[in-house]
Design a protein around this motif. Sequence first.
Motif, mmCIF file in Angstrom:
data_model
loop_
_atom_site.group_PDB
_atom_site.id
_atom_site.type_symbol
_atom_site.label_atom_id
_atom_site.label_comp_id
_atom_site.label_asym_id
_atom_site.label_seq_id
_atom_site.Cartn_x
_atom_site.Cartn_y
_atom_site.Cartn_z
ATOM 1 N N GLN A 32 0.862 -1.176 0.000
ATOM 2 C CA GLN A 32 0.000 0.000 0.000
ATOM 3 C C GLN A 32 0.900 1.227 0.000
ATOM 4 O OE1 GLN A 32 -3.326 -0.291 -0.008
ATOM 5 N NE2 GLN A 32 -3.869 1.877 0.083
ATOM 6 N N PHE A 33 0.819 2.028 -1.077
ATOM 7 C CA PHE A 33 1.714 3.191 -1.202
ATOM 8 C C PHE A 33 0.903 4.393 -1.650
ATOM 9 C CE2 PHE A 33 4.580 5.855 -3.787
ATOM 10 C CZ PHE A 33 5.549 6.141 -2.824
ATOM 11 N N ARG A 34 0.869 5.412 -0.791
ATOM 12 C CA ARG A 34 0.162 6.659 -1.085
ATOM 13 C C ARG A 34 -1.260 6.392 -1.605
ATOM 14 N NH1 ARG A 34 3.756 10.324 0.101
ATOM 15 N NH2 ARG A 34 5.954 10.098 -0.482
ATOM 16 N N GLU A 35 -1.978 5.606 -0.809
ATOM 17 C CA GLU A 35 -3.397 5.328 -1.030
ATOM 18 C C GLU A 35 -3.679 4.557 -2.322
ATOM 19 O OE1 GLU A 35 -5.558 8.945 -0.746
ATOM 20 O OE2 GLU A 35 -5.058 9.266 1.365
ATOM 21 N N GLN A 36 -2.667 3.844 -2.805
ATOM 22 C CA GLN A 36 -2.922 2.968 -3.949
ATOM 23 C C GLN A 36 -2.134 1.679 -3.794
ATOM 24 O OE1 GLN A 36 -1.690 4.432 -7.752
ATOM 25 N NE2 GLN A 36 0.347 5.040 -7.083
ATOM 26 N N VAL A 37 -2.643 0.637 -4.427
ATOM 27 C CA VAL A 37 -1.997 -0.671 -4.351
ATOM 28 C C VAL A 37 -0.946 -0.761 -5.455
ATOM 29 C CG1 VAL A 37 -2.330 -3.160 -4.520
ATOM 30 C CG2 VAL A 37 -4.062 -1.742 -3.389
ATOM 31 N N VAL A 38 0.294 -1.015 -5.051
ATOM 32 C CA VAL A 38 1.404 -1.075 -6.013
ATOM 33 C C VAL A 38 1.959 -2.492 -6.065
ATOM 34 C CG1 VAL A 38 3.696 -0.201 -6.603
ATOM 35 C CG2 VAL A 38 2.007 1.343 -5.593
ATOM 36 N N PRO A 39 1.888 -3.161 -7.224
ATOM 37 C CA PRO A 39 2.482 -4.506 -7.342
ATOM 38 C C PRO A 39 4.009 -4.432 -7.288
ATOM 39 C CG PRO A 39 1.655 -3.761 -9.470
ATOM 40 C CD PRO A 39 1.234 -2.731 -8.467
ATOM 41 N N LEU A 40 4.627 -5.474 -6.760
ATOM 42 C CA LEU A 40 6.087 -5.499 -6.613
ATOM 43 C C LEU A 40 6.724 -6.435 -7.629
ATOM 44 C CD1 LEU A 40 6.502 -5.597 -2.720
ATOM 45 C CD2 LEU A 40 6.530 -3.604 -4.235
ATOM 46 N N ILE A 41 7.876 -6.019 -8.139
ATOM 47 C CA ILE A 41 8.689 -6.837 -9.041
ATOM 48 C C ILE A 41 10.031 -7.059 -8.354
ATOM 49 C CG2 ILE A 41 9.764 -7.018 -11.317
ATOM 50 C CD1 ILE A 41 6.762 -6.940 -11.535
ATOM 51 N N TYR A 42 10.364 -8.308 -8.053
ATOM 52 C CA TYR A 42 11.647 -8.629 -7.416
ATOM 53 C C TYR A 42 12.687 -8.824 -8.523
ATOM 54 C CZ TYR A 42 9.313 -9.211 -2.898
ATOM 55 O OH TYR A 42 8.615 -8.989 -1.723
ATOM 56 N N LEU A 43 13.589 -7.848 -8.679
ATOM 57 C CA LEU A 43 14.564 -7.891 -9.775
ATOM 58 C C LEU A 43 15.479 -9.104 -9.675
ATOM 59 C CD1 LEU A 43 15.574 -4.128 -10.203
ATOM 60 C CD2 LEU A 43 13.878 -5.438 -11.463
ATOM 61 N N GLN A 44 15.766 -9.546 -8.456
ATOM 62 C CA GLN A 44 16.647 -10.706 -8.296
ATOM 63 C C GLN A 44 16.030 -11.949 -8.927
ATOM 64 O OE1 GLN A 44 18.064 -11.293 -4.318
ATOM 65 N NE2 GLN A 44 19.304 -13.065 -4.836
ATOM 66 N N GLU A 45 14.702 -12.057 -8.825
ATOM 67 C CA GLU A 45 14.013 -13.200 -9.423
ATOM 68 C C GLU A 45 13.884 -13.026 -10.935
ATOM 69 O OE1 GLU A 45 10.267 -13.596 -7.497
ATOM 70 O OE2 GLU A 45 11.126 -13.872 -5.482
ATOM 71 N N VAL A 46 13.571 -11.793 -11.366
ATOM 72 C CA VAL A 46 13.365 -11.545 -12.806
ATOM 73 C C VAL A 46 14.640 -11.803 -13.596
ATOM 74 C CG1 VAL A 46 12.866 -9.764 -14.527
ATOM 75 C CG2 VAL A 46 11.495 -9.891 -12.446
ATOM 76 N N PHE A 47 15.773 -11.303 -13.079
ATOM 77 C CA PHE A 47 17.049 -11.417 -13.808
ATOM 78 C C PHE A 47 17.872 -12.624 -13.372
ATOM 79 C CE2 PHE A 47 16.526 -6.605 -14.046
ATOM 80 C CZ PHE A 47 15.961 -6.669 -15.308
#
Length: 669
Positions: free
Chosen positions: A578-593
């Motif tokens: 929850q960031f500044r009254e909105q839901v922000v999905p997370l991307i884990y760069l360690q997993e992506v790359f």
Amino acid sequence: MEYNDFLEMFIEESKDHLQNINDELLKLEADPDNTSIVNEIFRSAHTLKGMAATMGFEDLASLTHDMENVLDLLRNSKLTITSEIMDIIFTCVDFIEKMVTNIEQGGNGKENVTDIVFQLKKIQDPSLAMNLENQAINETAATAQLVMDEFQLSVINEAIKFGNHAYQISVTLDEQCVMKAVRAYMVFQVLEELGEVLQTNPPVEQIEEEGFNDTFSILLLSPQEAQDIQKQLLNVSEVKQVLVVEQGNQQGKIDEEVLVKEVEKADPTPKQNGNEESDSSKKKPRSKSIRVDIDKLDQLMNLFSELIIDRGRLEQIAQNTHLNELTETVEHMTRISTNLQELILNMRMVPVEQVFNRFPRMIRDLAKELNKKIELIIEGAETELDRTVIDEIGDPLVHLIRNALDHGLETTKDRIECGKPEEGKVVLKAYHSGNHVFIEVKDDGKGINREKVLSKGIERGVVTLEDSQNLTDSQVYSLLFSSGFSTADKISDISGRGVGLDVVKTKIESLGGAISVDSTLGQGSIFQIQLPLSLSIIYAMLIKVANETYAIPFNSIVEITNVARDEVVTLHGQKVIQFREQVVPLIYLQEVFHVPSAPNETEVQELFIVIVRKGDKTVGLVVDSVLGQQEVVLKSLGSYLTNLYAISGATILGNGEVALIIDSNQFIN
């Protein structure tokens, strides 16, 4: 200076003159009684003709000369400007542009201009219409021109002195003719009785073997009149068309050129009492400049990029050694290189006017084709962009403007019924904001029908019926950029044959930019393009993922924050915060790359999150640490590493380490 240098100069200056002719023709159409505009067009056309003749492009020079003759009649008030005459002159300019483009691409600058030459000649002297119309009927007849050498010219000149005529004759046989060689032989028999055949095209041997289509040409010396020759040749069976054109002597051609020079000596511009000062004040001061090949500027930028990398290395050495003299030298070098960078970038910057200039003419033609009244308003044409971006932005803008004219603006009848002015408006605007340039294409048309777009999106499977209930207007309009998406009831050539706006979006994003659309039903639409000032040197935030260093461009970063690990929750299988009254999905760069964990790495309780944005959507990139901001040089990964997910390039850091540059746009759908 070599021929190629002259050729390059000829092409660049020809483009400048053509742009000036197009601009002035549009002014002339709006103000047909202004002879000073005609004089300006005439001067550009005459200069272009002279340059083409000097470079040996005779076809280009000849066509420009025919157009120049019409302009001469206009400026001397011997001809009244009409819509038909303007259309013919515009078409002539189009052909000249095609010829110049052909020369630029290594061609000889030849085009089939039979029809437009006929139209120009007809304006000058309607009595010539019959012969010229016959010439325009058969394209092959126009291309089978004879080229005379000096010996043949001297023979012709001597024969003319003794009362003979030199004729260039084009003979066209019927398409159904079975024995073309026999008919050609019969034509030659008639001509040999009338005079002396000097030359044929194609050669006689080729004609005897039927090595021609339906048309062949002959150069004939004869005391007979042209009408008599034409009449006798038409009596030959299966001869469909005969065109007889008398050739003037060489001296006559020289006299004509002398006449043009004499006209130039006298000031062709009629002086207007009381307006001389105002006319002179309108003249733009000539800037001192030189033309530089863009490849040389690219090479200069590459060399400077290496200097930036070495500067970063020296800064790091200075920090580690704590030598005052080295630190002072590096600081001075940083100031100098910063100024040098600004200068080099400014050298590469060109006004968007170079792109915008093509649109008044385009809109004029499309307005006629669509039978709509349209006014184009250009704002901020002096706004500057990197030359690389300028070269690529033209096609997307063409698509957006065509889309606005075809789909956006209503017909004149519909506008009147809606209580709007007859004339629709298209505004093309450019302006700076921060490190970006924004270009807007705005129209005052019918706007975008939200329900129609949504319905089409559901039909094509771009969005589900369930999700469509919660979409904002902006999200609905963004569906227009889906692949192959089109709401047009009827596919037309004007707005892209139903290709859709996905092509525009792809091109803009490849330039590191973004595009958005806003619309009000019944009032119009605004397409906004956001572009980076430069594509070579960017400001980026360096981040660490395990033992790997990455760079994230500043223009996509909204904010950097850190959250406790227990604040991360899972929603529909996706980790979010929850960031500044909105839901922000997370991307884990360690997993992506697929970055391996560092040895003895312990699980931290706080996560560093870089919030990035694309349009109105945001995601959080989870990183291990933030190293700080740095000016980095964008390097291509080459042809061996293409289409890497979420990677746009690489840079070399001061310690010699290579850091990949993250393209955060690819994380956001």
